[in-house]
Scaffold this motif. Structure first.
Motif, PDB file in Angstrom:
ATOM      1  N   ALA A  29      -3.356  -4.042  -3.295  1.00  0.00           N
ATOM      2  CA  ALA A  29      -2.796  -3.242  -2.194  1.00  0.00           C
ATOM      3  C   ALA A  29      -2.167  -1.969  -2.748  1.00  0.00           C
ATOM      4  CB  ALA A  29      -1.770  -4.057  -1.412  1.00  0.00           C
ATOM      5  N   VAL A  30      -1.383  -2.098  -3.810  1.00  0.00           N
ATOM      6  CA  VAL A  30      -0.737  -0.922  -4.391  1.00  0.00           C
ATOM      7  C   VAL A  30      -1.802   0.049  -4.917  1.00  0.00           C
ATOM      8  CG1 VAL A  30       0.894  -0.087  -6.118  1.00  0.00           C
ATOM      9  CG2 VAL A  30       1.306  -2.284  -4.982  1.00  0.00           C
ATOM     10  N   ALA A  31      -2.840  -0.502  -5.536  1.00  0.00           N
ATOM     11  CA  ALA A  31      -3.931   0.340  -6.051  1.00  0.00           C
ATOM     12  C   ALA A  31      -4.590   1.117  -4.915  1.00  0.00           C
ATOM     13  CB  ALA A  31      -4.963  -0.525  -6.768  1.00  0.00           C
ATOM     14  N   THR A  32      -4.672   0.481  -3.746  1.00  0.00           N
ATOM     15  CA  THR A  32      -5.211   1.165  -2.565  1.00  0.00           C
ATOM     16  C   THR A  32      -4.390   2.423  -2.265  1.00  0.00           C
ATOM     17  OG1 THR A  32      -6.023  -0.908  -1.630  1.00  0.00           O
ATOM     18  CG2 THR A  32      -5.636   0.895  -0.079  1.00  0.00           C
ATOM     19  N   GLY A  33      -3.066   2.260  -2.275  1.00  0.00           N
ATOM     20  CA  GLY A  33      -2.192   3.411  -2.030  1.00  0.00           C
ATOM     21  C   GLY A  33      -2.396   4.497  -3.067  1.00  0.00           C
ATOM     22  N   PHE A  34      -2.474   4.095  -4.336  1.00  0.00           N
ATOM     23  CA  PHE A  34      -2.685   5.088  -5.409  1.00  0.00           C
ATOM     24  C   PHE A  34      -4.003   5.837  -5.217  1.00  0.00           C
ATOM     25  CE2 PHE A  34       0.400   2.775  -8.287  1.00  0.00           C
ATOM     26  CZ  PHE A  34       1.255   3.849  -8.413  1.00  0.00           C
ATOM     27  N   ILE A  49       0.853  -1.195   0.000  1.00  0.00           N
ATOM     28  CA  ILE A  49       0.000   0.000   0.000  1.00  0.00           C
ATOM     29  C   ILE A  49       0.890   1.246   0.000  1.00  0.00           C
ATOM     30  CG2 ILE A  49      -1.655   1.328   1.381  1.00  0.00           C
ATOM     31  CD1 ILE A  49      -2.864  -1.386   2.283  1.00  0.00           C
ATOM     32  N   LEU A  50       1.953   1.194   0.806  1.00  0.00           N
ATOM     33  CA  LEU A  50       2.911   2.302   0.832  1.00  0.00           C
ATOM     34  C   LEU A  50       3.540   2.518  -0.548  1.00  0.00           C
ATOM     35  CD1 LEU A  50       3.050   3.245   3.748  1.00  0.00           C
ATOM     36  CD2 LEU A  50       5.410   2.479   3.868  1.00  0.00           C
ATOM     37  N   THR A  51       3.723   1.438  -1.280  1.00  0.00           N
ATOM     38  CA  THR A  51       4.308   1.540  -2.622  1.00  0.00           C
ATOM     39  C   THR A  51       3.464   2.462  -3.496  1.00  0.00           C
ATOM     40  OG1 THR A  51       5.170  -0.694  -2.400  1.00  0.00           O
ATOM     41  CG2 THR A  51       5.049   0.195  -4.630  1.00  0.00           C
ATOM     42  N   GLY A  52       2.138   2.285  -3.448  1.00  0.00           N
ATOM     43  CA  GLY A  52       1.257   3.148  -4.224  1.00  0.00           C
ATOM     44  C   GLY A  52       1.314   4.584  -3.741  1.00  0.00           C
ATOM     45  N   ALA A  53       1.413   4.767  -2.428  1.00  0.00           N
ATOM     46  CA  ALA A  53       1.469   6.121  -1.873  1.00  0.00           C
ATOM     47  C   ALA A  53       2.776   6.804  -2.255  1.00  0.00           C
ATOM     48  CB  ALA A  53       1.320   6.062  -0.356  1.00  0.00           C
ATOM     49  N   SER A  54       3.874   6.075  -2.124  1.00  0.00           N
ATOM     50  CA  SER A  54       5.172   6.669  -2.439  1.00  0.00           C
ATOM     51  C   SER A  54       5.302   6.940  -3.936  1.00  0.00           C
ATOM     52  CB  SER A  54       6.305   5.759  -1.960  1.00  0.00           C
ATOM     53  OG  SER A  54       7.555   6.365  -2.188  1.00  0.00           O
ATOM     54  N   SER A  95       6.079  12.277  -9.824  1.00  0.00           N
ATOM     55  CA  SER A  95       5.386  11.115  -9.283  1.00  0.00           C
ATOM     56  C   SER A  95       4.124  10.825 -10.103  1.00  0.00           C
ATOM     57  CB  SER A  95       5.031  11.356  -7.817  1.00  0.00           C
ATOM     58  OG  SER A  95       4.250  12.515  -7.700  1.00  0.00           O
ATOM     59  N   ILE A  96       3.497   9.694  -9.804  1.00  0.00           N
ATOM     60  CA  ILE A  96       2.335   9.265 -10.576  1.00  0.00           C
ATOM     61  C   ILE A  96       1.079   9.923 -10.009  1.00  0.00           C
ATOM     62  CG2 ILE A  96       0.898   7.273 -11.172  1.00  0.00           C
ATOM     63  CD1 ILE A  96       3.433   5.584 -11.221  1.00  0.00           C
ATOM     64  N   ASP A  97       0.391  10.704 -10.845  1.00  0.00           N
ATOM     65  CA  ASP A  97      -0.831  11.366 -10.391  1.00  0.00           C
ATOM     66  C   ASP A  97      -1.961  11.221 -11.402  1.00  0.00           C
ATOM     67  OD1 ASP A  97       0.011  12.926 -12.425  1.00  0.00           O
ATOM     68  OD2 ASP A  97       0.216  14.781 -11.275  1.00  0.00           O
ATOM     69  N   GLY A  98      -1.769  10.360 -12.391  1.00  0.00           N
ATOM     70  CA  GLY A  98      -2.810  10.133 -13.383  1.00  0.00           C
ATOM     71  C   GLY A  98      -2.683  11.003 -14.626  1.00  0.00           C
ATOM     72  N   LEU A 127      11.675   4.206  -4.693  1.00  0.00           N
ATOM     73  CA  LEU A 127      10.617   4.872  -3.948  1.00  0.00           C
ATOM     74  C   LEU A 127      11.023   5.080  -2.486  1.00  0.00           C
ATOM     75  CD1 LEU A 127       7.498   3.008  -5.356  1.00  0.00           C
ATOM     76  CD2 LEU A 127       8.356   5.287  -5.964  1.00  0.00           C
ATOM     77  N   PRO A 128      11.005   6.320  -2.021  1.00  0.00           N
ATOM     78  CA  PRO A 128      11.352   6.594  -0.631  1.00  0.00           C
ATOM     79  C   PRO A 128      10.255   6.177   0.346  1.00  0.00           C
ATOM     80  CG  PRO A 128      10.764   8.634  -1.763  1.00  0.00           C
ATOM     81  CD  PRO A 128      10.752   7.545  -2.800  1.00  0.00           C
ATOM     82  N   PHE A 129      10.640   5.787   1.518  1.00  0.00           N
ATOM     83  CA  PHE A 129       9.703   5.461   2.601  1.00  0.00           C
ATOM     84  C   PHE A 129      10.475   5.461   3.905  1.00  0.00           C
ATOM     85  CE2 PHE A 129      11.650   1.452   1.430  1.00  0.00           C
ATOM     86  CZ  PHE A 129      11.960   0.894   2.654  1.00  0.00           C
ATOM     87  N   LEU A 130       9.749   5.522   5.014  1.00  0.00           N
ATOM     88  CA  LEU A 130      10.355   5.304   6.321  1.00  0.00           C
ATOM     89  C   LEU A 130       9.658   4.119   6.963  1.00  0.00           C
ATOM     90  CD1 LEU A 130      12.274   6.671   8.668  1.00  0.00           C
ATOM     91  CD2 LEU A 130      10.066   7.238   9.644  1.00  0.00           C
ATOM     92  N   ALA A 131      10.412   3.155   7.456  1.00  0.00           N
ATOM     93  CA  ALA A 131       9.847   2.024   8.198  1.00  0.00           C
ATOM     94  C   ALA A 131      10.496   2.009   9.575  1.00  0.00           C
ATOM     95  CB  ALA A 131      10.115   0.710   7.473  1.00  0.00           C
ATOM     96  N   ILE A 132       9.662   2.025  10.612  1.00  0.00           N
ATOM     97  CA  ILE A 132      10.189   2.021  11.974  1.00  0.00           C
ATOM     98  C   ILE A 132      10.162   0.586  12.489  1.00  0.00           C
ATOM     99  CG2 ILE A 132       9.852   2.906  14.317  1.00  0.00           C
ATOM    100  CD1 ILE A 132       8.324   5.284  13.009  1.00  0.00           C
TER     101      ILE A 132
END
Ligand SMILES: Cc1ncc(C[n+]2csc(CCOP(=O)(O)OP(=O)(O)O)c2C)c(N)n1
Ligand code: SF4
Ligand SMILES: [Mg+2]
Lengths: 352, 247
Positions: free
Chosen positions: B73-78, A61-66, A192-195, A96-101
């Motif tokens: 899951a990745v689509a959820t993030g997007f 999920i973080l992958t999509g956000a990052s 970044s990806i924004d459509g 892709l940047p991220f922080l994991a604690i």
């Protein structure tokens, strides 16, 4: 005096102050309070909080956000971090940047609920497939954790890679006074990806892997050269240098102070970046040093390997490396001091 | 009257699937629907791992290649970061229903406002036709050379039915096919329904597509279409399992 705050809450708040607006994670002791805190705090600031079905899914999920250019993070403990390795490796491959604690709990497999430093090798080497590194930062206090979380995000963005804040159950669970910086506003990352299809993202099948491999090596070399962080005490005249990070490093800092006061010529290196390992600190140690002592919260000794490797290419390659390992708990100053005396008296054999 | 059928602009580059493969039709329909809704500059094609991974280099729109099984899951993030963007998760039966069943199920469970397209060709096409969760009873694959024995491997999974039955708030769930012009048109309607539901923030939408894999089925393209029409649709009925509440 500043307000007292629990470690896990401090980590979460520090990430918010650093401009993070997206979290996905899965509960596990001793780090769950991070997501409990965020389940309220992130909606408050208009951010996104997702309780995912697993640690692995939360990383994806973080992958999509990052990839959307949003500053994002996750947290877990040891065995939960194991499940994130797949995603960490994929994010590394996608820059892709991220922080994991990682609030480490001692042990292998499911592990225990005790504090420890048993994930050093996994976190510094990377547990996913491939040829990648992540920044690994280790705080010895909550205040330092707050600073490193901000720094960790900045490093991740700067180099297009991940950062692991590698800490321990004891720091996550304890309370300390702590000050926080003002809220930082972070824009979505450029490109970044924004459509809108504002740039062409080359398919994994068509990337120039050879060129990327050469670039990655150069990037990691430059990080090793420029991003090492550590704290040190009295390296100029030290006969012995104690090396310890995290809470073991905090104990060692106190132990070294007392030993000095008692007339022992002992120094300290406290690595803050576990990767890149602070090799430059070792170059500052006087060449007549008699040996190095790795103090670790695990059973077999892990960082001790990095110390030996670091010395190998220095002018101290013949110096012995000892270790004092203490699984299940932060070694006390008393124990560290006692083991130092045993090393000094020749009662402990070197590891390398 | 002759009808001029234009190739969607976002698919101007060539895509290479095997002759008679259904993936090409699905990709084409998705692109047509995106362009009809004028979303080509506001769409993310999020793609799992299977033969359809070969399509991403040719899709000229924002796109992302995920790990095998992790696309939902990745689509959820997007989607959470781009709530006004059409987010499509293109997956296969292996990707979505075996290795990624946790991610697929959980995205449906959270009612993520995404559209998941799962192309069901009853095997792992890309890796050489191994048995998948949708392989039919008795079907020969490279890991069930004597035919799938459901006593030891279980019965083929019906994911759309499960989603429709389990999650009352899911926005739209259907199963289509690419075997006849009529079915292709019907599938296109399903896709448009799903996209409109997503753009209207109605929640999770899922379309499974029965699709031929002549190469691994060891059939001609025509025999493959026949197999779907004769054998598969009995077990995997076509139609809408959940229709939009708002239109
Ligand atoms: C973690 C992981 N395991 C296995 C694979 C190998 N693999 C690639 S595609 C695939 C199956 C794809 O099947 P499906 O999703 O049904 O797509 P199809 O090719 O049939 O359209 C597998 C097992 C992989 N890429 N990653
Ligand atoms: S192997 Fe099957 S699914 Fe893959 S491209 Fe060929 S026909 Fe299509
Ligand atoms: Mg398949």
């Amino acid at each position: 005096m500043e307000d007292m705050i629990k470690g896990n809450h401090a980590f979460a708040e520090a990430a918010i102050r650093a401009g993070a607006t997206f979290y996905a994670g899965y509960p596990i002791t001793p780090s769950s309070e991070i997501m409990e805190y965020l389940s309220v705090r992130l909606p408050e600031i208009g951010g996104v909080f997702i309780q995912a079905e697993s640690e692995g899914a939360s990383m994806n999920i973080l992958t999509g956000a990052s990839a959307s250019g949003v500053r994002c993070f996750t947290a877990s403990s040891s065995v939960g971090m194991t499940l994130k390795q797949e995603g960490i490796s994929h994010m590394a491959d996608s820059y892709l940047p991220f922080l994991a604690i990682n609030v480490v709990r001692y042990g292998t497999g499911l592990g225990t609920l005790d504090t420890g430093q048993s994930d050093y090798l996994r976190d510094t080497r990377g547990g996913g497939s491939g040829d990648y590194r992540t920044f690994v930062l280790s705080p010895y206090s909550l205040q330092e954790a707050v600073e490193l979380i901000d720094r960790g995000f900045e490093l991740a963005d700067k180099y297009g890679m991940g950062t692991i804040l590698h800490t321990e159950a004891a720091l996550g669970q304890m309370m300390e006074p702590c000050t926080f910086p003002e809220m930082k506003k972070v824009e979505r990352r450029h490109g970044s990806i924004d459509g809108t299809y504002s740039f062409e993202r080359i398919s994994p099948l068509y990337r120039d892997r050879l060129k990327e491999a050469i670039d990655e090596k150069a990037k990691y070399d430059s990080i090793k050269e420029n991003e090492q962080m550590w704290a040190e005490e009295s390296l100029e005249d030290a006969e012995y240098v104690i090396v310890a990070y995290g809470l073991a490093g905090r104990s060692a800092t106190g132990a070294v102070k007392q030993l000095r006061a008692e007339g022992h010529k002992v120094g300290l290196i406290r690595p803050i970046t576990l990767w890149p390992f602070p090799e430059k600190a070792f170059a500052k140690v006087n060449k007549d040093v008699k040996g190095f002592i790795s103090v670790e919260e695990n059973a077999t000794g892990q960082m001790v390997e990095d110390i030996a490797l670091t010395l190998k290419k220095s002018d101290k390659s013949s110096k012995p490396v000892y270790m004092f390992v203490d699984a299940f708990g932060v070694p006390t100053m008393k124990k560290i001091k006692a083991n130092f005396i045993r090393v000094k008296n020749g009662e402990i054999k070197e590891v390398y | 009257m002759a009808i001029a059928k234009k190739v969607p602009e976002m698919l101007s580059k060539q895509i290479s699937f095997c002759p008679g493969c259904g993936h090409g039709v699905v990709v084409r329909l998705l692109a047509e629907c995106v362009e009809e809704l004028k979303m080509e500059k506001n769409v993310i094609f999020n793609v799992g791992v299977g033969c359809y991974s070969l399509a991403t280099p040719s899709i000229e729109a924002d796109k992302f290649d995920t790990l095998h099984g992790r696309a939902s899951a990745v689509a959820t993030g997007f989607k959470r970061c781009n709530p006004d963007t059409l987010v499509i998760s293109y997956q296969g039966d292996g990707d979505a229903y075996s290795i990624g069943v946790g991610e697929s199920f959980s995205a449906a469970y959270r009612n993520e406002n995404i559209t998941v397209i799962t192309v069901n060709n009853t095997n792992y096409g890309m890796t050489g036709g191994q048995m998948s969760a949708t392989t039919m009873p008795g079907q020969k694959t490279t890991t069930s050379p004597h035919g799938r024995d459901c006593n030891t491997t279980g019965m083929p999974i019906k994911f759309p039915e499960m989603v429709a039955a389990t999650f009352p708030n899911a926005a739209y769930v259907a199963r289509g096919s690419v075997t006849t012009p009529k079915y292709v048109n019907q599938l296109k309607k399903y896709i448009l329904n799903a996209f409109k539901a997503q753009l209207n923030n109605e929640g999770y939408s899922l379309i499974e597509v029965l699709s031929p894999c002549p190469t691994n089925w060891k059939m001609t393209p025509l025999q493959s279409l026949e197999r779907i029409n004769k054998e598969l649709v009995d077990y995997y009925p076509l139609g809408e399992f959940k229709t939009r509440k708002e239109k």
